[in-house]
Design an enzyme around this catalytic site. Structure first.
Site, PDB file in Angstrom:
ATOM      1  N   LYS A   1       0.882  -1.178   0.229  1.00 18.12           N
ATOM      2  CA  LYS A   1      -0.244  -0.136  -0.283  1.00 18.12           C
ATOM      3  C   LYS A   1       0.974   1.096  -0.139  1.00 18.12           C
ATOM      4  O   LYS A   1       0.739   2.289  -0.576  1.00 18.12           O
ATOM      5  CB  LYS A   1      -0.777   0.067   1.144  1.00 18.12           C
ATOM      6  CG  LYS A   1      -1.861  -1.296   0.996  1.00 18.12           C
ATOM      7  CD  LYS A   1      -2.956  -0.670   0.188  1.00 18.12           C
ATOM      8  CE  LYS A   1      -4.256  -2.133   0.450  1.00 18.12           C
ATOM      9  NZ  LYS A   1      -4.801  -1.904  -1.330  1.00 18.12           N
TER      10      LYS A   1
ATOM     11  N   GLU B   1      -9.631   5.817   3.444  1.00 21.53           N
ATOM     12  CA  GLU B   1     -10.360   4.856   4.235  1.00 21.53           C
ATOM     13  C   GLU B   1      -9.710   3.378   4.222  1.00 21.53           C
ATOM     14  O   GLU B   1      -8.483   3.982   3.502  1.00 21.53           O
ATOM     15  CB  GLU B   1     -11.601   4.842   3.016  1.00 21.53           C
ATOM     16  CG  GLU B   1     -11.563   3.362   1.717  1.00 21.53           C
ATOM     17  CD  GLU B   1     -10.636   3.213   0.703  1.00 21.53           C
ATOM     18  OE1 GLU B   1     -10.366   5.244   0.801  1.00 21.53           O
ATOM     19  OE2 GLU B   1      -9.302   3.181   0.102  1.00 21.53           O
TER      20      GLU B   1
ATOM     21  N   SER C   1       1.912  -9.959  -0.991  1.00 16.66           N
ATOM     22  CA  SER C   1       1.278  -7.964  -0.806  1.00 16.66           C
ATOM     23  C   SER C   1       1.079  -7.616   0.483  1.00 16.66           C
ATOM     24  O   SER C   1       1.668  -6.371   0.245  1.00 16.66           O
ATOM     25  CB  SER C   1      -0.522  -7.887  -0.964  1.00 16.66           C
ATOM     26  OG  SER C   1      -1.237  -9.115  -0.613  1.00 16.66           O
TER      27      SER C   1
END
Lengths: 390, 266
Positions: free
Chosen positions: A88, A110, A376
């Site tokens: 991210k 969010e 990830s």
């Protein structure tokens, strides 16, 4: 590929937002188009990706896993080794630099699993921005470690109690905040979702995953991988891995969350079971009922627990460029255990879905073939959930 | 001439401003909604906006979010709302505008939606998450069936966008008073007059103001420089206050709205 002028990938994408936001989207599009061509912007982003986020992340040959599964060579793209523990940060660094360029002093986001929330809180601290993160009450409970991290980073975590109490409603609240504070606030969307230009922009920032993989795999003496495997919630780590390989022969496999099971209806397999519709700013596949009301998704993994998906994935599905499959909560837990025990790597529950699918895929492949799976994120945040389930 | 245009023509002749009332269809049930529409007409309302509930109303504040949830609990959907409108048309010719989000319309089928809504007796539709650029299919179907697509303009809309919105909008233009979601506010932004003046220079179509309006004083102030005011959350709150006594809702809301109109509307 680039979306068309209106932000469509084939029939998916667009700008389905209240009029109030249209000027802001245009401003962002302009800013991003400029930044894209600006060598200084690229240099700055590259600097932070390398020195701050720790890129490039390794492409690791998972020898033990390869042996256990008895098929293709498995490489793991180690996004879990990024600063903050997931991919991210690739996106939040890019968007925060844009926000700073645009003179915005406040950012909002969010978050589902809290990985995007933490990555946003991190860049807010780094660049001295005020930051509010919307998070569903259920997610606050199941990802408490990330809530604490965000608070330590100086971010306000705003609990969302409406609807699903998860990522879908956190996104609704973030959009409502943005509509209200549009003149002062930059909204950092965490996945390849939302109105144009977000899906394209987030993809471009995440494409570093696939670009690095391409360079690294050559050094390792391999050719184009036969399979690229990644989990899909909104779809940012998967698009990031897939996109640079769009024109190659690599097969793309996106792994969604089958929750309790596809049959039970309690799942988050948007591309496998959904229908086209409009939510959170774009036209894409959605989980919805016969009246077009959005269904509440279910997954053990908060990051995949979302009834929508990025429009570019819908496009990939519609033209057959990618295959989408689903892994249940139970299978994901088995994948979580497998990687922990065989490789000494504790994956995030999201990423564990991709690992779990390797158990199905690898045995059917030949030893000459190559699979790259995107790891990830790391699994520290999930130990409370896993403790209860194992 | 459709009911909305006819109403604005009458209002112009009478030198009156429009009062537009929003209620959520099916909150708390469709039988009450039907009585409410009739009550609103008696109170002097010119146009009724009927909300078609959606699970994720991202342009709405808590009041309308909760009303939508109450309606969805009763499985209210487009076919049921159309059939209620058909019934209503036996009793009233008040202009009825549907207000919903794009997904229920898209899922129902855009052409089929316009055709069925028109056949039921509705006059137009407002879709807050649909801007003119994305509304090609809807506006084409509306033109074919003589149904009004009503678009929203916002404080952040540029002159270019106001031109686009004015061209695409039929019936009236919905000016959003503030940057934000629906919901009663004590104070409204000071610059509304300038924005309305700007829009009025661009279009001859009626411009009505909504979002945040809840008191007779606000109605009085705003209706002095636009063609109509839209009140939603304040009315929905009044109705909610009657619960669980559903039968009290129509009369109570009628009295409240009468107060807003008599006490404020120009």
């Amino acid at each position: 590929m680039k979306p068309d002028k209106r932000g469509y990938f084939g029939g998916f994408g667009g700008k389905y937002v209240p009029e109030t936001l249209m000027a802001a989207l245009k401003e962002l599009e302009g800013e991003y188009t400029r930044a894209r061509k600006d060598k200084r912007f690229k240099k700055r982003l590259d600097y932070y990706l390398k020195e701050y986020a720790g890129r490039p992340t390794p492409l690791y040959f998972a020898e033990n896993l390869t042996k256990v599964l008895g098929g293709a060579k498995i490489y793991l793209k180690r996004e879990d080794l990024c600063h903050t523990g997931a991919h991210k940060i690739n996106n939040t660094l890019g968007q925060a630099l844009l926000a700073v360029n645009m003179g915005k002093k406040r950012i909002i986001a969010e978050t589902g699993a809290g990985q995007h929330g933490v990555a946003t809180a991190t860049v807010a601290a780094l660049f001295g921005l005020e930051c509010d993160v919307y998070m569903g009450e259920e997610d606050i409970e199941r990802q408490s470690l990330n809530v604490l991290r965000m608070k330590l980073l100086g971010t306000r975590v705003i609990p969302v109690s409406s609807g699903s109490k998860t990522l879908k409603d956190a996104t609704n609240e973030a959009i409502r905040d943005w509509v209200t504070n549009v003149c002062t606030t930059y909204y950092i969307i965490g996945s390849v979702v939302g109105p144009h230009p977000y899906p394209m922009m987030v993809r471009d920032f995440q494409a570093v995953i696939g670009k690095e993989t391409k360079a690294q795999i050559k050094v390792l003496g391999e050719r184009v991988p036969n399979y690229l495997v990644a989990c899909v919630g909104g779809g940012s780590n998967s698009i990031g891995l897939f996109h640079p390989y769009f024109d190659s022969k690599a097969k793309f496999i996106g792994v969604e969350a089958a929750g309790l099971s596809i049959k039970s209806g309690k799942h988050a397999a948007t591309l496998v079971k959904g229908k086209a519709g409009v939510l959170h700013g774009s036209k894409s596949y959605l989980l919805q009922d016969k009246d077009g009301q959005i269904k509440i998704a279910h997954s053990i993994s908060a990051g995949l627990d979302y009834p929508g998906v990025g429009p570019e994935h819908s496009y990939y599905k519609s033209v057959g460029r990618a295959k989408y499959v689903a892994i249940t909560d139970k299978e994901a837990l088995a994948g979580f255990k497998l990687l922990s025990e065989k490789e000494g790597i504790i994956p995030a529950l999201e990423s564990a879905h991709a690992i779990a699918y390797l158990k199905k895929l690898a045995p059917k492949t030949s030893k000459r073939e190559v699979i790259v799976a995107c790891l990830s994120g790391r699994g520290d945040k999930d130990i409370d959930i896993v403790k209860e389930m194992l | 001439m459709n009911r909305i245009d006819k109403r604005f023509k009458e209002l112009k002749r009478q030198k009156r401003k429009a009062f537009i009332a929003y209620i959520c269809a099916g909150d708390p049930d469709l039988a009450t909604t039907r009585q409410l529409v009739l009550g609103l007409e008696k109170a002097g309302v010119d146009i009724v906006e009927l909300g078609v509930p959606f699970s994720d109303p991202l342009a709405d504040g808590p009041t309308i979010q909760q009303a939508s949830q109450r309606a969805l609990k009763n499985n209210v959907n487009l076919p049921k709302i159309f059939s209620m409108i058909k019934g209503l048309r036996q009793e009233t010719q008040i202009p009825l505008v549907l207000m919903t989000y794009y997904n229920p319309v898209y899922h129902y089928g855009v052409k089929r939606f316009v055709k069925d809504a028109k056949a039921a007796g509705a006059d137009g539709v407002i879709v807050p998450d649909l801007v003119p650029e994305e509304a090609g299919e809807l506006t084409a179907a509306c033109t074919r069936h003589g149904f009004d697509p009503i678009f929203l303009a916002a404080p952040t809309s540029t002159t270019e966008r106001i031109k686009l919105i004015s061209r695409a909008s039929k019936g009236f233009i919905y000016y959003v008073s503030l940057t934000g979601v629906t919901g009663a506010r004590k104070k409204l932004p000071a610059h509304i007059t300038d924005h309305i003046r700007k829009i009025k220079r661009i279009t001859k179509k009626p411009v009505c103001i909504g979002f945040g309006i809840s008191t007779p004083a606000q109605v009085r102030q705003l209706s002095s420089f636009c063609d109509g005011v839209i009140v939603g959350s304040a009315i929905v709150n009044k109705a909610k206050a009657c619960l669980p006594n559903k039968s009290a809702i129509p009369a109570r809301v009628e009295a409240f709205v009468k107060g807003l109109i008599r006490g404020g509307l120009r």
